[in-house]
Write a protein that holds these residues in place. Structure first.
Motif, short mmCIF file in Angstrom:
data_model
loop_
_atom_site.label_atom_id
_atom_site.label_comp_id
_atom_site.label_asym_id
_atom_site.label_seq_id
_atom_site.Cartn_x
_atom_site.Cartn_y
_atom_site.Cartn_z
N VAL A 242 3.83 74.61 66.91
CA VAL A 242 4.22 73.20 66.69
C VAL A 242 3.23 72.52 65.77
CG1 VAL A 242 4.56 70.96 67.80
CG2 VAL A 242 5.42 73.03 68.89
N SER A 243 1.93 72.73 66.03
CA SER A 243 0.90 72.08 65.22
C SER A 243 0.92 72.58 63.79
CB SER A 243 -0.47 72.35 65.84
OG SER A 243 -1.50 71.78 65.07
N SER A 244 1.13 73.91 63.62
CA SER A 244 1.12 74.50 62.28
C SER A 244 2.32 74.08 61.45
CB SER A 244 1.07 76.03 62.38
OG SER A 244 -0.10 76.44 63.05
N ALA A 245 3.46 73.85 62.11
CA ALA A 245 4.66 73.44 61.37
C ALA A 245 4.58 71.98 60.95
CB ALA A 245 5.90 73.67 62.23
N ASN A 246 3.82 71.19 61.66
CA ASN A 246 3.78 69.75 61.41
C ASN A 246 3.18 69.44 60.04
OD1 ASN A 246 4.22 67.09 62.19
ND2 ASN A 246 2.16 66.86 62.99
N ALA A 247 2.01 70.01 59.74
CA ALA A 247 1.31 69.69 58.50
C ALA A 247 2.09 70.14 57.25
CB ALA A 247 -0.08 70.31 58.52
N PRO A 248 2.62 71.39 57.19
CA PRO A 248 3.38 71.77 55.99
C PRO A 248 4.60 70.89 55.73
CG PRO A 248 2.78 73.71 57.25
CD PRO A 248 2.42 72.53 58.08
N LEU A 249 5.30 70.49 56.80
CA LEU A 249 6.47 69.62 56.60
C LEU A 249 6.07 68.30 55.96
CD1 LEU A 249 8.46 70.19 59.93
CD2 LEU A 249 9.20 70.78 57.62
N ARG A 295 -5.45 65.55 57.06
CA ARG A 295 -6.37 65.49 58.21
C ARG A 295 -5.75 64.70 59.35
NH1 ARG A 295 -10.80 64.89 54.29
NH2 ARG A 295 -10.62 62.63 54.54
N LEU A 296 -5.12 63.57 59.03
CA LEU A 296 -4.49 62.75 60.07
C LEU A 296 -3.36 63.51 60.76
CD1 LEU A 296 -4.36 59.18 58.47
CD2 LEU A 296 -5.66 59.88 60.49
N THR A 297 -2.60 64.30 59.97
CA THR A 297 -1.51 65.08 60.56
C THR A 297 -2.04 66.17 61.47
OG1 THR A 297 -0.20 64.65 58.57
CG2 THR A 297 0.58 66.39 60.04
N ASN A 298 -3.07 66.88 61.00
CA ASN A 298 -3.64 67.97 61.79
C ASN A 298 -4.38 67.47 63.02
OD1 ASN A 298 -2.66 69.93 60.08
ND2 ASN A 298 -4.52 70.05 58.85
N ILE A 299 -5.03 66.31 62.90
CA ILE A 299 -5.83 65.81 64.02
C ILE A 299 -4.94 65.38 65.17
CG2 ILE A 299 -5.97 63.31 63.57
CD1 ILE A 299 -8.87 65.72 64.43
N ASN A 300 -3.64 65.24 64.91
CA ASN A 300 -2.72 64.85 65.98
C ASN A 300 -2.75 65.86 67.12
OD1 ASN A 300 -0.59 63.27 67.16
ND2 ASN A 300 0.82 64.89 66.54
N ALA A 301 -2.87 67.16 66.76
CA ALA A 301 -2.94 68.19 67.81
C ALA A 301 -4.18 68.00 68.67
CB ALA A 301 -2.93 69.58 67.17
N VAL A 302 -5.31 67.69 68.04
CA VAL A 302 -6.56 67.47 68.79
C VAL A 302 -6.42 66.24 69.70
CG1 VAL A 302 -9.03 66.97 68.57
CG2 VAL A 302 -7.91 68.51 66.96
N ILE A 303 -5.80 65.19 69.16
CA ILE A 303 -5.63 63.96 69.95
C ILE A 303 -4.74 64.22 71.15
CG2 ILE A 303 -4.62 61.65 69.91
CD1 ILE A 303 -5.55 61.41 67.01
#
Length: 595
Positions: A242-249, A295-303
């Motif tokens: 889920v996290s990996s698909a979010n950023a490329p989209l 960074r904001l898109t990827n950091i969503n998984a951390v949040i």
């Protein structure tokens, strides 16, 4: 979304004690973000004035301004990162301490309902996830949000028509992030629960390593752990997908907007509505938007991992602690006399049919020794737990010296109780620290006196460092009888007026039982004692024997009287299971009169 914001606000509330440093950190982030658009802004005069216009002043001013901008940005980012990490680590330490402290004050029923592995994983797994959300995540969210605002403002200033094309993708990006957030939160909650089970499996296997080796269950335990580990792997990979698909989209959408911008900008430049410097400056600023957006898109998984951890932690912190009673008189309570009275006490464990205690009535006089006997499950240990207020009666009441237990301050009540059980808990510390547990200021002479009274001094002297010898996790360097005598020494030092003995000698060999019993006989003098035991040698010495069945008293009296009555007690004696005969190491003896 509203729940996430309220949860994150509560999480950020842990930073409130450090608000001055928070202000400094935010100001540093704002300063760093405000200098971000300087690079594209300087490209316009660099191209239009320095390279095309051959302006000599611009040729030295622009590199100087660029160097100063990067110097200021570097200082601001250093201050922001160091101060933010300091804040986050202070908050994490506070949170870890709060969780540990709260777990110690939770009712025993909560500990029994939740696995020890889950309790451990909150500190070992959940809090680090929260830490990531409080440190790197909030730096990226605040700093990159300001960077995006600054660059967007510059884009609007340079060419507002082109900026509208970029902003057109914002609603779609927000929708993608929201969908991903929901999926990530659920996945992380599942991972936390599974991590708790993995921790519990490891803890159980290692603590029961003797049983694993003895019963040859290595393969069984290995398969059980492998099953949990595989489940955790699958849950982790679901989160990764889920996290990996979010950023490329998001990046594909951004690329589509950029392509449209470049095409439109080229058309405007051809019509002389956009200078070469403005075109390069705009494209550069637009390109600089990609990294903070990524960074904001990827950091969503951390949040989301942090929020899932925070939700678990706050659920624990919101769980009510043991109910205490505040003494409004302010007077120091005297030592208890030790009179206990049980009046129609009823209690049942959650999720179990029937009552562990049902209409239990008993009066125990100060200094009297009562032996509680009965088949397993008759309510003997439950009674001990109720006296210590680990649980509260659902019916009736228990009185100490005429006062109901639930009206007494919890700390004072437990200070009146000494306890020695079958499963002694010792800590990985020195012998002295274990004997003086809860009384760290005790003098060595008092600790030695307690050890002598518990018949433990001989073996303590033989240890490599005497009282200073560390005894390993749960006293693993000592024998069962030695551990038991350390616990008795602890009770001697506590010097409580009420002594609770729960199967204190049942797991010992004859020689160890004799040493422990001698220590217990000394300890019982001038105290009110309730003994749960199966050894006849222990039961026979009691002033009164109380026979229990299904949570009720069916017989009460001395050993001789009950044995002669040919009732429940006589049947327990005849069975040889619920009451074991006296050991050969401890010959029968008549009860000794009180001094």
């Amino acid at each position: 979304m509203k729940d996430s914001l309220s949860l994150y606000r509560r999480l950020l509330g842990t930073l409130r004690p450090y608000r001055k440093v928070v202000v400094l950190s935010v100001l540093a982030m704002v300063a760093a973000a405000s200098l971000e658009p300087v690079l594209p802004a300087l490209l316009k005069p660099l191209i239009d004035e320095s390279l095309i216009g051959k302006n000599h002043t611009a040729q030295w001013q622009i590199p100087l301004f660029l160097m100063l901008a990067f110097l200021g940005k570097g200082i601001a980012e250093y201050v922001a990162n160091v101060s933010s990490q300091w804040i986050a680590n202070k908050a994490i330490t506070d949170l870890r301490q709060a969780v540990f402290r709260h777990q110690l004050h939770l009712p025993l029923s909560v500990h029994q309902a939740e696995s020890g592995g889950r309790m451990l994983s909150r500190i070992l797994y959940d809090i680090p996830q929260v830490g990531a959300a409080l440190s790197n995540a909030w730096i990226i969210v605040i700093r990159d949000s300001f960077v995006i605002l600054g660059l967007t403002a510059y884009l609007v200033y340079t060419a507002w028509e082109l900026t509208l094309l970029i902003l057109a993708i914002a609603p779609v990006v927000a929708w993608l992030i929201r969908v991903a957030s929901r999926k990530l939160r659920g996945s992380n909650r599942d991972m936390q629960l599974t991590t708790g089970r993995v921790t519990g499996a490891v803890e159980a296997s290692l603590s029961g390593i003797r049983e694993v080796k003895l019963f040859g269950t290595h393969d069984y335990e290995d398969e059980r752990f492998a099953s949990l580990a595989e489940r955790l792997r699958k849950q982790t990979m679901h989160t990764v997908r889920v996290s990996s698909a979010n950023a490329p989209l998001v990046q594909v959408l951004a690329a589509a907007a950029v392509s449209a911008v470049i095409w439109t900008a080229s058309a405007l430049s051809a019509e002389n509505r956009l200078s070469p410097g403005e075109f390069v400056s705009f494209v550069t600023a637009m390109s600089m938007l990609f990294e903070p957006i990524r960074r904001l898109t990827n950091i969503n998984a951390v949040i989301q991992r942090g929020l899932a951890g925070a939700q678990s932690i706050f659920e624990l912190l919101d769980t009510a602690v043991e109910t205490d009673t505040v003494d409004t008189t302010g007077a120091t309570r005297p030592r208890a006399r030790g009179e206990l009275c049980f009046e129609q006490v009823g209690f049942g464990y959650p999720g179990q049919n029937g009552l562990a205690l049902d209409g239990f009535d008993l009066r125990v006089h100060p200094g009297e020794t009562i032996a509680l006997v009965g088949a397993s499950g008759s309510g003997k240990s439950t009674l001990i737990n109720l006296i210590a207020r680990f649980f509260s009666p659902q019916h009736g009441r228990i009185l100490l010296d005429g006062e109901a237990l639930d009206t007494l301050p919890l700390g004072w009540l437990r200070a009146q109780l000494g306890w020695v059980g079958q499963h002694v808990v010792l800590f990985d510390d020195s012998v002295a620290a274990n004997i003086a547990y809860g009384q760290p200021q005790t003098a060595i002479a008092q600790i030695e006196a307690a050890a002598r009274a518990a018949h433990a001094w001989d073996f303590i002297q033989a240890l490599p460092e005497g009282l200073a010898t560390r005894i390993g996790p749960n006293g693993s360097q000592l024998s069962g009888g030695q551990r038991q005598r350390i616990a008795i020494a602890r009770a001697f030092l506590r010097n409580a007026p009420i002594l609770l003995l729960d199967e204190a000698t049942s797991a010992l060999d004859n020689a160890s039982e004799r040493a422990v019993k001698n220590a217990l006989d000394t300890l019982r003098k001038d105290r009110t004692v309730l003994v749960v035991a199966h050894r006849l040698s222990t039961i026979r010495d009691a002033d009164r024997i109380v026979v229990m069945e299904h949570g009720r008293i069916v017989e009460s009296g001395t050993h001789e009287a009950l044995a002669a009555a040919n009732g429940s007690y006589a049947r327990l004696l005849a069975s040889g299971t619920d009451i074991a005969p006296a050991t050969t190491a401890e010959p029968a003896a008549a009860p000794q009169p009180a001094p």
